[in-house]
Design a protein around this motif. Structure first.
Motif, PDB file in Angstrom:
ATOM      1  N   THR A  29      44.114  -2.313  52.627  1.00  0.00           N
ATOM      2  CA  THR A  29      43.531  -3.431  52.592  1.00  0.00           C
ATOM      3  C   THR A  29      44.303  -4.822  52.293  1.00  0.00           C
ATOM      4  OG1 THR A  29      41.749  -2.912  52.014  1.00  0.00           O
ATOM      5  CG2 THR A  29      41.808  -5.189  51.539  1.00  0.00           C
ATOM      6  N   GLY A  30      45.666  -4.663  51.632  1.00  0.00           N
ATOM      7  CA  GLY A  30      45.957  -5.605  51.853  1.00  0.00           C
ATOM      8  C   GLY A  30      47.064  -6.068  52.757  1.00  0.00           C
ATOM      9  N   PHE A  31      47.098  -4.833  53.790  1.00  0.00           N
ATOM     10  CA  PHE A  31      47.854  -5.685  54.892  1.00  0.00           C
ATOM     11  C   PHE A  31      46.819  -6.424  56.341  1.00  0.00           C
ATOM     12  CE2 PHE A  31      47.877  -4.042  59.468  1.00  0.00           C
ATOM     13  CZ  PHE A  31      49.414  -4.343  59.491  1.00  0.00           C
ATOM     14  N   PHE A  32      45.398  -5.438  55.954  1.00  0.00           N
ATOM     15  CA  PHE A  32      44.715  -6.459  56.776  1.00  0.00           C
ATOM     16  C   PHE A  32      44.332  -7.462  56.251  1.00  0.00           C
ATOM     17  CE2 PHE A  32      43.936  -2.298  57.997  1.00  0.00           C
ATOM     18  CZ  PHE A  32      44.483  -2.674  60.310  1.00  0.00           C
ATOM     19  N   THR A  33      44.386  -8.168  55.032  1.00  0.00           N
ATOM     20  CA  THR A  33      44.268  -9.215  54.083  1.00  0.00           C
ATOM     21  C   THR A  33      45.131 -10.025  54.596  1.00  0.00           C
ATOM     22  OG1 THR A  33      42.949  -8.030  52.247  1.00  0.00           O
ATOM     23  CG2 THR A  33      44.014 -10.142  52.364  1.00  0.00           C
ATOM     24  N   ALA A  34      46.625  -9.898  54.393  1.00  0.00           N
ATOM     25  CA  ALA A  34      47.486 -10.949  54.831  1.00  0.00           C
ATOM     26  C   ALA A  34      47.939 -11.430  56.447  1.00  0.00           C
ATOM     27  CB  ALA A  34      49.171 -10.044  54.604  1.00  0.00           C
ATOM     28  N   LEU A  35      47.372 -10.199  56.748  1.00  0.00           N
ATOM     29  CA  LEU A  35      47.490 -10.348  58.780  1.00  0.00           C
ATOM     30  C   LEU A  35      46.971 -11.828  59.282  1.00  0.00           C
ATOM     31  CD1 LEU A  35      48.642  -9.514  61.049  1.00  0.00           C
ATOM     32  CD2 LEU A  35      46.669  -7.902  61.070  1.00  0.00           C
ATOM     33  N   PHE A  36      44.922 -11.818  58.678  1.00  0.00           N
ATOM     34  CA  PHE A  36      43.757 -12.613  58.731  1.00  0.00           C
ATOM     35  C   PHE A  36      44.108 -13.615  57.866  1.00  0.00           C
ATOM     36  CE2 PHE A  36      42.589  -8.022  60.569  1.00  0.00           C
ATOM     37  CZ  PHE A  36      42.607  -8.923  62.104  1.00  0.00           C
TER      38      PHE A  36
ATOM     39  N   LEU B 168      28.711  -6.784  48.959  1.00  0.00           N
ATOM     40  CA  LEU B 168      28.424  -7.278  49.988  1.00  0.00           C
ATOM     41  C   LEU B 168      28.914  -5.674  51.144  1.00  0.00           C
ATOM     42  CD1 LEU B 168      30.140  -8.823  52.559  1.00  0.00           C
ATOM     43  CD2 LEU B 168      32.144  -8.696  51.282  1.00  0.00           C
ATOM     44  N   MET B 169      29.216  -4.951  50.463  1.00  0.00           N
ATOM     45  CA  MET B 169      29.976  -3.902  50.037  1.00  0.00           C
ATOM     46  C   MET B 169      28.714  -3.337  51.000  1.00  0.00           C
ATOM     47  SD  MET B 169      32.307  -0.516  48.219  1.00  0.00           S
ATOM     48  CE  MET B 169      32.127   0.922  49.436  1.00  0.00           C
TER      49      MET B 169
ATOM     50  N   ARG C  32      29.933   1.119  59.394  1.00  0.00           N
ATOM     51  CA  ARG C  32      29.542   2.161  60.270  1.00  0.00           C
ATOM     52  C   ARG C  32      29.927   2.300  61.815  1.00  0.00           C
ATOM     53  NH1 ARG C  32      25.004   3.041  57.769  1.00  0.00           N
ATOM     54  NH2 ARG C  32      24.413   5.087  56.490  1.00  0.00           N
ATOM     55  N   LEU C  33      30.386   0.795  61.943  1.00  0.00           N
ATOM     56  CA  LEU C  33      31.180   0.815  63.149  1.00  0.00           C
ATOM     57  C   LEU C  33      31.952   0.790  63.634  1.00  0.00           C
ATOM     58  CD1 LEU C  33      29.797   0.206  66.151  1.00  0.00           C
ATOM     59  CD2 LEU C  33      29.861  -2.795  65.083  1.00  0.00           C
ATOM     60  N   VAL C  34      33.039   0.007  62.444  1.00  0.00           N
ATOM     61  CA  VAL C  34      34.817   0.110  62.460  1.00  0.00           C
ATOM     62  C   VAL C  34      35.168   1.271  62.087  1.00  0.00           C
ATOM     63  CG1 VAL C  34      36.392  -0.876  61.682  1.00  0.00           C
ATOM     64  CG2 VAL C  34      34.190  -2.134  61.632  1.00  0.00           C
ATOM     65  N   VAL C  35      34.451   2.349  61.357  1.00  0.00           N
ATOM     66  CA  VAL C  35      35.276   3.323  60.682  1.00  0.00           C
ATOM     67  C   VAL C  35      34.243   4.558  61.167  1.00  0.00           C
ATOM     68  CG1 VAL C  35      36.137   2.150  59.409  1.00  0.00           C
ATOM     69  CG2 VAL C  35      34.268   3.276  58.763  1.00  0.00           C
TER      70      VAL C  35
ATOM     71  N   VAL D  10      36.977  -1.733  54.907  1.00  0.00           N
ATOM     72  CA  VAL D  10      36.254  -2.990  55.139  1.00  0.00           C
ATOM     73  C   VAL D  10      36.089  -4.224  54.959  1.00  0.00           C
ATOM     74  CG1 VAL D  10      34.436  -3.048  57.169  1.00  0.00           C
ATOM     75  CG2 VAL D  10      36.044  -1.051  56.996  1.00  0.00           C
ATOM     76  N   PRO D  11      35.051  -3.406  54.023  1.00  0.00           N
ATOM     77  CA  PRO D  11      34.502  -4.716  52.719  1.00  0.00           C
ATOM     78  C   PRO D  11      35.825  -4.916  52.414  1.00  0.00           C
ATOM     79  CG  PRO D  11      33.666  -2.606  51.903  1.00  0.00           C
ATOM     80  CD  PRO D  11      34.246  -2.546  53.589  1.00  0.00           C
ATOM     81  N   LEU D  12      36.010  -4.382  51.276  1.00  0.00           N
ATOM     82  CA  LEU D  12      37.592  -4.936  51.021  1.00  0.00           C
ATOM     83  C   LEU D  12      37.971  -5.973  52.001  1.00  0.00           C
ATOM     84  CD1 LEU D  12      39.148  -1.825  49.238  1.00  0.00           C
ATOM     85  CD2 LEU D  12      37.636  -3.398  48.334  1.00  0.00           C
ATOM     86  N   THR D  13      38.586  -5.911  52.994  1.00  0.00           N
ATOM     87  CA  THR D  13      39.898  -6.556  53.373  1.00  0.00           C
ATOM     88  C   THR D  13      38.672  -7.882  53.707  1.00  0.00           C
ATOM     89  OG1 THR D  13      40.203  -4.848  54.691  1.00  0.00           O
ATOM     90  CG2 THR D  13      40.295  -7.209  55.562  1.00  0.00           C
TER      91      THR D  13
END
Length: 227
Positions: free
Chosen positions: A33-40, A81-82, A90-93, A104-107
């Protein structure tokens, strides 16, 4: 007759295995989550600042629309949100439970939070430095990457640290709805099976992880702060 608390994690190899798995799942959730949070979140925060009144590309209408969208996303409680985005998860993972699904919801919940942190850090950069570089003929892209981000980096690192610490508490919350990690272990065994020391050890481990993250973030922020 032995009570439920007599069968505790230090006497039960199954609980010990679950504890190790829960620690790893919490670390995986937080790291991904930290990685994707920083990325976006970083580019979103830069965009928010540059579209704002003190930015390099001030467009009031776009800024207001984007700002309202970010504030709306931040205002939605994480549990809601979750559950709300389960179809998207479900669509993503391909699943709605487990630590992968919780990412997904964490990000989605963390990106707008971190973006505001980035925007506020960039606002603290001395505008005199920006004007000095502008007078030298530097492009706006150059100013963004080599002045704003360079000068605001300690604050951004501090904001990211706060975001990750918040994420750790959210991972525990995600455990209430099958998100895995220490939160789910604490609820399934510490609460539902009345194993008080399982609950206690989960809390202690979360505190240790939070302390390690906070210390590391503070150390990095001090090292890169040359102001």
């Amino acid at each position: 007759m032995p009570s439920a608390t007599d069968e505790l994690w230090f006497d039960n190899p199954v609980i010990e295995r679950f504890l190790v798995d829960a620690i790893l799942e919490t670390i995986y959730m937080t790291s991904a989550t930290g990685f994707f949070t920083a990325l976006f979140g970083l580019p979103l925060g830069i965009l928010l600042f540059n579209l704002g009144p003190k930015g390099l590309y001030p467009v009031q209408l776009f800024y207001r629309v984007l700002s309202v969208a970010v504030d709306f996303a931040r205002a939605v409680p994480f549990i809601i949100l979750m559950i709300w985005i389960i179809p998207f998860t479900r669509l993503v993972v391909g699943a709605a439970i487990g630590w992968e699904a919780a990412v997904v919801p964490l990000t989605i919940g963390a990106i707008p939070f971190f973006a505001r942190m980035v925007e506020n850090s960039l606002r603290e950069v001395s505008w005199g430095k920006v004007e000095a570089v502008q007078m030298m003929g530097a492009s706006k892209l150059h100013i963004t990457w080599n002045v704003l981000l360079r000068e605001g980096l300690p604050g951004i690192v501090g904001g990211f640290t706060i975001t990750v610490v918040t994420l750790i508490s959210f991972t525990a919350m995600a455990g209430a709805v099958g998100g895995g990690g220490l939160g789910q272990l604490a609820i399934n065994y510490g609460y539902h099976r009345y194993m008080g020391d399982v609950m206690l050890i989960c809390v202690i481990l979360l505190v240790v992880i939070v302390t390690a993250v906070q210390y590391t973030g503070n150390y990095v922020a001090r090292r890169i702060d040359h102001r």
